[in-house]
Design a protein around this motif. Structure first.
Motif, PDB file in Angstrom:
ATOM      1  N   ILE A  46      72.611 -14.299  57.878  1.00 16.57           N
ATOM      2  CA  ILE A  46      71.495 -15.372  57.868  1.00 16.57           C
ATOM      3  C   ILE A  46      71.512 -16.300  56.561  1.00 16.57           C
ATOM      4  CG2 ILE A  46      68.865 -15.564  57.971  1.00 16.57           C
ATOM      5  CD1 ILE A  46      68.851 -12.885  59.036  1.00 16.57           C
ATOM      6  N   ASP A  47      71.602 -15.936  55.372  1.00 14.70           N
ATOM      7  CA  ASP A  47      71.763 -16.547  54.047  1.00 14.70           C
ATOM      8  C   ASP A  47      73.003 -17.597  54.365  1.00 14.70           C
ATOM      9  OD1 ASP A  47      69.954 -15.788  52.587  1.00 14.70           O
ATOM     10  OD2 ASP A  47      71.171 -14.286  51.538  1.00 14.70           O
ATOM     11  N   GLU A  48      74.062 -17.104  54.837  1.00 16.72           N
ATOM     12  CA  GLU A  48      75.053 -17.942  55.091  1.00 16.72           C
ATOM     13  C   GLU A  48      74.702 -19.094  55.778  1.00 16.72           C
ATOM     14  OE1 GLU A  48      78.536 -15.527  55.659  1.00 16.72           O
ATOM     15  OE2 GLU A  48      78.291 -14.484  53.765  1.00 16.72           O
ATOM     16  N   HIS A  49      74.147 -18.869  57.179  1.00 14.29           N
ATOM     17  CA  HIS A  49      73.846 -19.858  58.005  1.00 14.29           C
ATOM     18  C   HIS A  49      72.994 -20.815  57.551  1.00 14.29           C
ATOM     19  CE1 HIS A  49      73.199 -21.035  62.266  1.00 14.29           C
ATOM     20  NE2 HIS A  49      71.881 -21.190  61.888  1.00 14.29           N
ATOM     21  N   TYR A  50      72.235 -20.295  56.876  1.00  8.36           N
ATOM     22  CA  TYR A  50      70.876 -21.479  56.417  1.00  8.36           C
ATOM     23  C   TYR A  50      71.114 -21.891  55.082  1.00  8.36           C
ATOM     24  CZ  TYR A  50      68.337 -20.340  60.378  1.00  8.36           C
ATOM     25  OH  TYR A  50      67.840 -20.299  61.976  1.00  8.36           O
ATOM     26  N   ILE A  51      72.033 -21.669  54.353  1.00  6.29           N
ATOM     27  CA  ILE A  51      72.467 -21.707  52.771  1.00  6.29           C
ATOM     28  C   ILE A  51      71.215 -21.409  52.071  1.00  6.29           C
ATOM     29  CG2 ILE A  51      74.361 -23.123  53.320  1.00  6.29           C
ATOM     30  CD1 ILE A  51      72.631 -25.547  52.117  1.00  6.29           C
ATOM     31  N   CYS A  52      70.687 -20.286  52.310  1.00  5.10           N
ATOM     32  CA  CYS A  52      69.461 -19.826  51.690  1.00  5.10           C
ATOM     33  C   CYS A  52      69.665 -18.491  50.845  1.00  5.10           C
ATOM     34  CB  CYS A  52      68.372 -19.680  52.414  1.00  5.10           C
ATOM     35  SG  CYS A  52      68.399 -18.471  53.612  1.00  5.10           S
ATOM     36  N   ASN A  53      68.865 -18.016  50.268  1.00  6.13           N
ATOM     37  CA  ASN A  53      68.810 -16.780  49.265  1.00  6.13           C
ATOM     38  C   ASN A  53      67.929 -16.046  49.507  1.00  6.13           C
ATOM     39  OD1 ASN A  53      69.742 -14.927  47.284  1.00  6.13           O
ATOM     40  ND2 ASN A  53      68.731 -16.169  45.852  1.00  6.13           N
ATOM     41  N   ILE A  54      67.978 -14.866  50.653  1.00  6.57           N
ATOM     42  CA  ILE A  54      66.694 -14.286  51.011  1.00  6.57           C
ATOM     43  C   ILE A  54      66.403 -13.079  50.032  1.00  6.57           C
ATOM     44  CG2 ILE A  54      66.135 -12.538  52.494  1.00  6.57           C
ATOM     45  CD1 ILE A  54      67.728 -14.044  54.674  1.00  6.57           C
ATOM     46  N   HIS A  55      65.270 -13.285  49.404  1.00  5.67           N
ATOM     47  CA  HIS A  55      64.743 -12.522  48.349  1.00  5.67           C
ATOM     48  C   HIS A  55      64.502 -11.028  48.761  1.00  5.67           C
ATOM     49  CE1 HIS A  55      64.604 -15.846  45.758  1.00  5.67           C
ATOM     50  NE2 HIS A  55      63.662 -16.595  46.594  1.00  5.67           N
ATOM     51  N   PRO A  56      64.581 -10.047  47.945  1.00 11.16           N
ATOM     52  CA  PRO A  56      63.936  -8.473  48.166  1.00 11.16           C
ATOM     53  C   PRO A  56      62.575  -8.716  48.172  1.00 11.16           C
ATOM     54  CG  PRO A  56      65.805  -8.793  46.462  1.00 11.16           C
ATOM     55  CD  PRO A  56      65.449 -10.023  46.547  1.00 11.16           C
ATOM     56  N   GLN A  57      61.860  -7.946  49.021  1.00 14.03           N
ATOM     57  CA  GLN A  57      60.308  -7.884  49.345  1.00 14.03           C
ATOM     58  C   GLN A  57      59.799  -7.803  47.585  1.00 14.03           C
ATOM     59  OE1 GLN A  57      59.025  -5.368  52.156  1.00 14.03           O
ATOM     60  NE2 GLN A  57      57.217  -4.756  51.048  1.00 14.03           N
ATOM     61  N   SER A  58      60.188  -6.939  46.950  1.00 15.14           N
ATOM     62  CA  SER A  58      59.541  -6.617  45.669  1.00 15.14           C
ATOM     63  C   SER A  58      59.521  -7.735  44.768  1.00 15.14           C
ATOM     64  CB  SER A  58      60.314  -5.511  44.982  1.00 15.14           C
ATOM     65  OG  SER A  58      61.741  -5.761  44.455  1.00 15.14           O
ATOM     66  N   HIS A  59      60.589  -8.644  44.852  1.00 17.60           N
ATOM     67  CA  HIS A  59      60.382  -9.908  44.094  1.00 17.60           C
ATOM     68  C   HIS A  59      59.453 -10.736  44.108  1.00 17.60           C
ATOM     69  CE1 HIS A  59      65.213  -9.884  42.940  1.00 17.60           C
ATOM     70  NE2 HIS A  59      64.785  -8.700  42.945  1.00 17.60           N
ATOM     71  N   TYR A  60      58.591 -10.658  45.337  1.00 20.22           N
ATOM     72  CA  TYR A  60      57.503 -11.746  45.605  1.00 20.22           C
ATOM     73  C   TYR A  60      56.703 -11.194  44.885  1.00 20.22           C
ATOM     74  CZ  TYR A  60      59.761 -14.031  49.341  1.00 20.22           C
ATOM     75  OH  TYR A  60      60.624 -15.069  50.188  1.00 20.22           O
TER      76      TYR A  60
END
Ligand SMILES: C[S@@+](CC[C@H](N)C(=O)[O-])C[C@H]1O[C@@H](n2cnc3c(N)ncnc32)[C@H](O)[C@@H]1O
Length: 285
Positions: free
Chosen positions: A211-225
């Protein structure tokens, strides 16, 4: 009230320029345009809630269109749920849609509360499109979209009753973002976030990486929020796990004419538990 100073030019990193280009190049993206054409509310986010079973039983000639309409109903329900959590908002209040896409949620917020809404996006194409939508809906005096970086909006300090991000936080550093929101929010103001995040315990699965590669994003781990909210002085008051409620949308989308191939990684990640779809509400004390 502090003066508004638009950053000019908008300062973007190389990565943010790539993200902006990615969105600028999605002009003909049917998964968003076909759905928005149903009623003139254009979203760039996913859907929530049960699928009406009659849709899949629709006669072959009308089935594709019935699925599009149902997907749009579900994505609009997602935005409604986000707005339900903004608390009490009056017509004199001001809201910020951070990472505003084609502007659908901002128009819904103005329709519901009658308030002023500012949207910011680093996609110049989206900002132009969304401002045309505000004109078409007759609310351009109340809903304005700006070409700005949500990490450094230049908007007025303490001016906002509420701020939301609808599937945008995976493009930015959370501590920087929530620091900017803490600056923009009035005391007792509220931040609402809907986002996908990875499972801290399972780590980044192959599906999440896809998913990250598809959208060139960086999904954060839940705890980081929660760490970034605490570091910014924002206090979480409610968290909902929306994962079971978004799976029907993805199952429906995988049968639609606008499927893109990313449906399978989303379904895999949600079903195996490596990815969660969360709503987080946080207040500025
Ligand atoms: C998945 S779309 C979501 C759009 C919208 N929130 C919605 O629900 O339809 C992600 C959005 O985040 C915006 N975005 C990404 N990084 C940004 C940044 N640093 N500043 C402002 N907008 C940003 C993109 O331009 C895009 O509009």
């Amino acid at each position: 009230m502090a003066q508004e100073t638009a950053p000019d030019p908008v300062a973007l990193t190389d990565y943010q320029r790539d993200v902006a280009s990615w969105w600028n190049n999605r002009r003909d993206d049917q998964v968003n345009l076909a759905l928005g054409e149903v009623d003139g509310l254009y979203h760039h986010h996913y859907g929530l809630g049960p699928v009406d079973p009659s849709v899949l039983a629709t006669a072959a000639d009308d089935r594709d269109e019935a699925i599009i309409q149902e997907m749009h109903r579900l994505e609009t329900a997602q935005a409604d749920l986000l707005l339900d959590h903004l608390g009490s908002v009056g017509a004199d209040d001001r809201l910020l849609d951070a990472g505003s896409g084609r502007g659908g949620t901002s128009l819904m917020a103005n329709g519901r509360f009658g308030c002023r809404v500012d949207g910011v996006s680093i996609s110049e194409y989206q900002v132009e499109f969304a401002n045309q939508q505000a004109e078409a809906h007759g609310v351009a005096d109340r809903v304005r979209f700006h070409y700005r970086n949500m990490l450094d909006t230049g908007l007025a300090t303490c001016a906002y009753r509420g701020v939301w991000t609808n599937e945008t936080t995976m493009y930015v550093d959370l501590t920087e973002l929530f620091g900017e929101f803490a600056r923009l929010l009035q005391p007792s103001g509220r931040y609402v976030c809907i986002t996908g995040c990875s499972n801290d315990v399972m780590g980044r699965s192959a599906a999440v990486r896809h998913i990250d590669e598809h959208y060139i994003c960086n999904i954060h781990p839940q705890s980081h929020y929660f760490k970034a909210l605490a570091d910014s002085g924002l206090v979480p008051v409610k968290v909902l796990d929306l994962t079971p409620d978004t799976i029907p949308y993805w199952e429906l989308r995988s049968q639609s004419r606008v499927r893109t191939g990313i449906e399978e990684p989303f379904l895999t990640a949600y079903r195996e538990g490596s990815f969660r779809y969360l709503l987080i509400v946080a207040d500025r004390p």
